[in-house]
Design a protein around this motif. Structure first.
Motif, PDB file in Angstrom:
ATOM      1  N   GLU A 180      51.902  40.729  46.082  1.00  0.00           N
ATOM      2  CA  GLU A 180      51.784  39.489  45.319  1.00  0.00           C
ATOM      3  C   GLU A 180      50.388  38.876  45.440  1.00  0.00           C
ATOM      4  OE1 GLU A 180      53.516  34.908  45.641  1.00  0.00           O
ATOM      5  OE2 GLU A 180      54.432  36.527  46.812  1.00  0.00           O
ATOM      6  N   GLY A 181      49.907  38.292  44.360  1.00  0.00           N
ATOM      7  CA  GLY A 181      48.652  37.549  44.396  1.00  0.00           C
ATOM      8  C   GLY A 181      47.437  38.399  44.075  1.00  0.00           C
ATOM      9  N   SER A 182      46.272  37.949  44.547  1.00  0.00           N
ATOM     10  CA  SER A 182      45.008  38.630  44.263  1.00  0.00           C
ATOM     11  C   SER A 182      45.051  40.084  44.700  1.00  0.00           C
ATOM     12  CB  SER A 182      43.857  37.923  44.979  1.00  0.00           C
ATOM     13  OG  SER A 182      43.760  36.583  44.570  1.00  0.00           O
ATOM     14  N   SER A 183      44.409  40.954  43.916  1.00  0.00           N
ATOM     15  CA  SER A 183      44.527  42.391  44.176  1.00  0.00           C
ATOM     16  C   SER A 183      43.246  43.127  43.828  1.00  0.00           C
ATOM     17  CB  SER A 183      45.692  42.958  43.357  1.00  0.00           C
ATOM     18  OG  SER A 183      45.807  44.355  43.521  1.00  0.00           O
ATOM     19  N   ILE A 184      43.006  44.237  44.516  1.00  0.00           N
ATOM     20  CA  ILE A 184      41.944  45.164  44.116  1.00  0.00           C
ATOM     21  C   ILE A 184      42.572  46.437  43.534  1.00  0.00           C
ATOM     22  CG2 ILE A 184      40.226  44.237  45.720  1.00  0.00           C
ATOM     23  CD1 ILE A 184      40.802  46.674  47.538  1.00  0.00           C
TER      24      ILE A 184
ATOM     25  N   THR B 216      34.819  49.537  52.762  1.00  0.00           N
ATOM     26  CA  THR B 216      35.036  49.183  51.359  1.00  0.00           C
ATOM     27  C   THR B 216      36.194  48.205  51.214  1.00  0.00           C
ATOM     28  OG1 THR B 216      34.161  51.314  50.597  1.00  0.00           O
ATOM     29  CG2 THR B 216      35.576  50.105  49.065  1.00  0.00           C
ATOM     30  N   LEU B 217      37.257  48.438  51.959  1.00  0.00           N
ATOM     31  CA  LEU B 217      38.405  47.526  51.913  1.00  0.00           C
ATOM     32  C   LEU B 217      38.022  46.135  52.392  1.00  0.00           C
ATOM     33  CD1 LEU B 217      41.364  49.766  53.166  1.00  0.00           C
ATOM     34  CD2 LEU B 217      40.866  49.029  50.814  1.00  0.00           C
ATOM     35  N   LEU B 218      37.097  46.041  53.338  1.00  0.00           N
ATOM     36  CA  LEU B 218      36.647  44.738  53.820  1.00  0.00           C
ATOM     37  C   LEU B 218      35.953  43.952  52.706  1.00  0.00           C
ATOM     38  CD1 LEU B 218      35.312  45.728  57.355  1.00  0.00           C
ATOM     39  CD2 LEU B 218      37.313  44.295  56.879  1.00  0.00           C
ATOM     40  N   TYR B 219      35.187  44.650  51.874  1.00  0.00           N
ATOM     41  CA  TYR B 219      34.565  43.989  50.727  1.00  0.00           C
ATOM     42  C   TYR B 219      35.632  43.532  49.736  1.00  0.00           C
ATOM     43  CZ  TYR B 219      29.742  45.067  52.025  1.00  0.00           C
ATOM     44  OH  TYR B 219      28.523  45.109  52.662  1.00  0.00           O
ATOM     45  N   GLY B 220      36.628  44.373  49.505  1.00  0.00           N
ATOM     46  CA  GLY B 220      37.715  43.979  48.618  1.00  0.00           C
ATOM     47  C   GLY B 220      38.518  42.819  49.172  1.00  0.00           C
ATOM     48  N   LEU B 221      38.640  42.771  50.488  1.00  0.00           N
ATOM     49  CA  LEU B 221      39.371  41.695  51.172  1.00  0.00           C
ATOM     50  C   LEU B 221      38.644  40.374  51.065  1.00  0.00           C
ATOM     51  CD1 LEU B 221      41.732  41.102  53.376  1.00  0.00           C
ATOM     52  CD2 LEU B 221      39.847  41.311  55.019  1.00  0.00           C
ATOM     53  N   LEU B 222      37.339  40.371  51.324  1.00  0.00           N
ATOM     54  CA  LEU B 222      36.585  39.129  51.461  1.00  0.00           C
ATOM     55  C   LEU B 222      35.895  38.680  50.175  1.00  0.00           C
ATOM     56  CD1 LEU B 222      35.111  39.835  55.009  1.00  0.00           C
ATOM     57  CD2 LEU B 222      36.910  38.188  54.429  1.00  0.00           C
ATOM     58  N   LEU B 223      35.533  39.612  49.289  1.00  0.00           N
ATOM     59  CA  LEU B 223      34.912  39.225  48.024  1.00  0.00           C
ATOM     60  C   LEU B 223      35.952  38.926  46.953  1.00  0.00           C
ATOM     61  CD1 LEU B 223      32.429  40.407  49.524  1.00  0.00           C
ATOM     62  CD2 LEU B 223      31.654  41.300  47.316  1.00  0.00           C
TER      63      LEU B 223
ATOM     64  N   PHE C 269      49.574  33.145  63.177  1.00  0.00           N
ATOM     65  CA  PHE C 269      49.576  34.032  62.017  1.00  0.00           C
ATOM     66  C   PHE C 269      50.885  34.815  61.930  1.00  0.00           C
ATOM     67  CE2 PHE C 269      45.043  33.671  63.203  1.00  0.00           C
ATOM     68  CZ  PHE C 269      44.537  33.175  62.006  1.00  0.00           C
ATOM     69  N   GLU C 270      51.364  34.997  60.701  1.00  0.00           N
ATOM     70  CA  GLU C 270      52.527  35.849  60.468  1.00  0.00           C
ATOM     71  C   GLU C 270      52.219  37.012  59.550  1.00  0.00           C
ATOM     72  OE1 GLU C 270      56.044  33.658  59.281  1.00  0.00           O
ATOM     73  OE2 GLU C 270      56.624  33.644  61.402  1.00  0.00           O
ATOM     74  N   ASN C 271      51.059  36.982  58.892  1.00  0.00           N
ATOM     75  CA  ASN C 271      50.681  38.047  57.969  1.00  0.00           C
ATOM     76  C   ASN C 271      49.165  38.128  57.859  1.00  0.00           C
ATOM     77  OD1 ASN C 271      49.722  36.311  55.682  1.00  0.00           O
ATOM     78  ND2 ASN C 271      51.861  35.617  55.726  1.00  0.00           N
ATOM     79  N   PRO C 272      48.633  39.206  57.242  1.00  0.00           N
ATOM     80  CA  PRO C 272      47.182  39.374  57.176  1.00  0.00           C
ATOM     81  C   PRO C 272      46.529  38.786  55.934  1.00  0.00           C
ATOM     82  CG  PRO C 272      48.243  41.370  56.421  1.00  0.00           C
ATOM     83  CD  PRO C 272      49.353  40.416  56.805  1.00  0.00           C
ATOM     84  N   HIS C 273      47.324  38.235  54.995  1.00  0.00           N
ATOM     85  CA  HIS C 273      46.762  37.780  53.725  1.00  0.00           C
ATOM     86  C   HIS C 273      46.815  36.282  53.509  1.00  0.00           C
ATOM     87  CE1 HIS C 273      51.016  38.117  53.009  1.00  0.00           C
ATOM     88  NE2 HIS C 273      50.966  39.447  52.952  1.00  0.00           N
ATOM     89  N   GLY C 274      47.745  35.587  54.152  1.00  0.00           N
ATOM     90  CA  GLY C 274      47.815  34.138  54.030  1.00  0.00           C
ATOM     91  C   GLY C 274      48.803  33.615  53.020  1.00  0.00           C
TER      92      GLY C 274
ATOM     93  N   SER D  97      39.364  38.918  47.646  1.00  0.00           N
ATOM     94  CA  SER D  97      40.561  38.347  48.291  1.00  0.00           C
ATOM     95  C   SER D  97      41.804  39.197  48.047  1.00  0.00           C
ATOM     96  CB  SER D  97      40.802  36.913  47.791  1.00  0.00           C
ATOM     97  OG  SER D  97      41.575  36.187  48.717  1.00  0.00           O
ATOM     98  N   GLY D  98      41.616  40.516  48.053  1.00  0.00           N
ATOM     99  CA  GLY D  98      42.723  41.412  47.770  1.00  0.00           C
ATOM    100  C   GLY D  98      43.831  41.360  48.822  1.00  0.00           C
ATOM    101  N   ASN D  99      45.008  40.921  48.416  1.00  0.00           N
ATOM    102  CA  ASN D  99      46.147  40.916  49.340  1.00  0.00           C
ATOM    103  C   ASN D  99      46.604  42.338  49.654  1.00  0.00           C
ATOM    104  OD1 ASN D  99      46.139  38.127  49.421  1.00  0.00           O
ATOM    105  ND2 ASN D  99      47.682  37.917  47.815  1.00  0.00           N
ATOM    106  N   ASP D 100      46.432  43.231  48.658  1.00  0.00           N
ATOM    107  CA  ASP D 100      46.770  44.637  48.916  1.00  0.00           C
ATOM    108  C   ASP D 100      45.810  45.238  49.932  1.00  0.00           C
ATOM    109  OD1 ASP D 100      44.683  44.417  47.079  1.00  0.00           O
ATOM    110  OD2 ASP D 100      45.432  45.971  45.723  1.00  0.00           O
ATOM    111  N   ALA D 101      44.531  44.831  49.877  1.00  0.00           N
ATOM    112  CA  ALA D 101      43.555  45.295  50.870  1.00  0.00           C
ATOM    113  C   ALA D 101      43.940  44.801  52.262  1.00  0.00           C
ATOM    114  CB  ALA D 101      42.157  44.815  50.504  1.00  0.00           C
TER     115      ALA D 101
END
Length: 381
Positions: A95-99, A111-118, A157-162, A120-124
Motif C-alpha cells: 500500500e502507498g508509495s511504490s517503486i 539502489t533500494l535505499l534510493y528508492g526508499l528515501l527519494l 516501531f512496528e514496521n519499516p515504512h510508517g 518513499s517506496g513502501n515496497d522498497a
C-alpha cells in the motif's frame, strides 16, 4: 602515594564551577512557536546534538514515512549495500508509495535505499526489511533496538515504512536526534541529498529516473535532506536539513499543514540565532600543575571544542578540569592526564581530553588568574 593527585584535583575543582550533567536546550521563542503550523517541531545542531528549538517535542505522534530514516540507517549498518536483494512476494503491491518492485527482481541494496528515501517506496522498505532482518518482525526488533541504543525514549516501531499503526510512533525530538545520528553516515548523507538518481533496472534496457520528493532541496539554499511523510492520520511530516559555512542543522515538523515554510523558518532561526563558538582551542592551557610549576607543565586541551551559542550565551561557558592521572607520575609532555568538562548554564555540554604540556611562555600568578578567567568566559570585553 596518591594524595598529591587528590589534593591537586580538589584545588582545581575549587577554581571552576561545578554542576550536574544535563542537556542544554535553546530558549523557546513564543512568537516563532505560535507562527508554526506544525503541532510538534524540533531543531537540532547536527555536530553538537544541541536542541535549538522545540515545540511539543516530546509528544508521541504518528510520523508516517519519516520511519524510513531508521529503516535506512539500520540497513546501512547491518548489511552490504552493494549486495543484491531478491524481492519476495511480500514486497510486491504494498500500500502507498511504490517503486514498483516485482517478485524475483534482484536489486542492489544501495539502489533500494534510493528508492526508499527519494521516492518513499513502501515496497522498497519491505524488501529491505526482509533482506536485512529476515522478516518484518525481525527488522522492527532491530529498529527498536537501535532506538533504545540512541536513547529515543518516545519512539516505537512496528514496521519499516510508517503506515499507520497505533503502536508505531515517535517524537519531534527523537526524530531530530535520530536524523543527526544518521547524517554522520556518509552513505545515508549522500542518498538524502540527491535530487535526481538514475538507476539501471534488471530486465530493462533503460535506466529508471527517480526525482526526490523533498522539495526543500530546491526551495532552500544549502538544503541537503532529508525525508517527507504523509498518511491520512499522521498528516504532513517532514525532516529537513541544511548546511551553511560547514554547520548542519536539522528541523522536524509533525502534523504541519505548511511544512515547507515551517522548515525554512526553523532553519533560518537555527542559523541566525545560533553561531558556532570555539569554547576551547587545541593546545589551550586549562590549568597549571602546581607541583610541577618549575618545569612549567600544565593541563592542556588535546583537541578543540565548538558549540552553538546565542549572542547572550557567549562568555558564559565554564570549564571544570578533572585530574585522572597521579600527579607524581606526570614527568613529560603529551601524557593523557585528565578531562576538561564544559558547562553552559550550569549543565554539562561536553568534554575534552587533557594532556600534559609546556606553555609557550612562562606565566606569572596574575597571568594564571587571567587564563582561568578566559577559560571561564569571565574576562572583560
Amino acid at each position: 602515594m596518591r594524595y598529591p593527585a587528590i589534593l591537586t584535583a580538589a584545588i582545581l575543582a575549587l577554581l571552576f564551577c561545578t554542576s550536574g550533567a544535563q542537556a542544554v536546550r535553546g530558549e523557546l521563542p513564543p512568537e516563532l512557536s505560535s507562527e508554526l503550523s506544525a503541532h510538534a517541531a524540533a531543531v537540532i545542531d547536527v555536530n553538537s546534538n544541541r536542541i535549538l528549538f522545540e515545540k511539543e517535542a516530546q509528544k508521541r505522534m504518528r510520523i508516517a514515512s519519516l520511519t524510513k530514516i531508521m529503516t535506512a540507517i539500520v540497513a546501512i549498518e547491518n548489511a552490504d549495500v552493494d549486495k543484491k536483494v531478491t524481492v519476495g512476494p511480500g514486497a510486491v503491491g504494498v500500500e502507498g508509495s511504490s517503486i514498483y518492485l516485482k517478485q524475483g527482481d534482484q536489486v542492489p541494496l544501495r539502489t533500494l535505499l534510493y528508492g526508499l528515501l527519494l521516492r518513499s517506496g513502501n515496497d522498497a522498505a519491505v524488501a529491505i526489511a526482509q533482506h536485512v532482518g529476515g522478516s518484518l518482525e525481525g527488522f522492527a526488533y532491530m529498529m527498536n533496538e537501535k532506538a533504545a541504543y540512541l536513547g529515543l525514549k518516545g519512539t516505537h516501531f512496528e514496521n519499516p515504512h510508517g503506515l499507520d499503526s497505533d503502536e508505531h510512533y515517535s517524537t519531534a525530538e527523537d526524530m531530530a536526534r535520530l536524523t543527526a545520528y544518521a547524517l554522520k553516515n556518509p552513505i545515508f548523507k549522500k542518498v538524502v541529498s540527491t535530487q535526481v538518481k538514475k538507476v539501471p533496472w534488471p530486465g530493462e534496457d533503460w535506466q529508471r529516473r527517480w526525482k526526490n520528493k523533498n522539495k526543500m532541496l530546491r526551495l532552500y539554499p544549502g538544503a541537503d535532506g532529508v525525508k517527507t511523510g504523509y498518511t491520512k492520520l499522521s498528516k504532513r511530516t517532514l525532516v529537513s536539513s541544511a548546511t551553511r559555512e560547514g554547520r548542519q542543522i536539522v528541523t522536524v515538523t509533525l502534523d504541519a499543514s505548511d511544512d515547507w515554510n515551517d522548515s525554512m523558518n526553523l532553519l533560518d532561526y537555527g542559523f541566525n540565532q545560533y553561531h558556532a563558538a570555539e569554547l576551547i582551542s587545541k593546545g589551550q592551557k586549562i590549568a597549571p600543575l602546581s607541583k610541577w610549576r618549575r618545569s612549567g607543565l600544565a593541563m592542556i586541551a588535546e583537541k578543540p571544542f565548538t558549540y552553538p551559542l546565542t549572542e547572550e550565551e557567549k562568555g558564559t561557558a565554564e570549564v571544570k578540569p578533572m585530574l585522572t592521572y597521579p600527579v607524581s607520575k606526570i614527568k613529560k609532555e603529551g601524557m593523557r592526564i585528565g578531562i576538561g568538562r564544559i558547562y553552559l548554564k550550569g549543565k554539562l555540554i561536553g568534554s575534552v581530553p587533557l594532556i600534559s604540556g609546556v606553555p609557550k611562555e612562562e606565566t606569572s600568578l596574575s597571568d594564571w588568574i587571567q587564563v582561568i578567567a578566559e577559560v571561564l568566559g569571565r574576562s572583560g570585553g
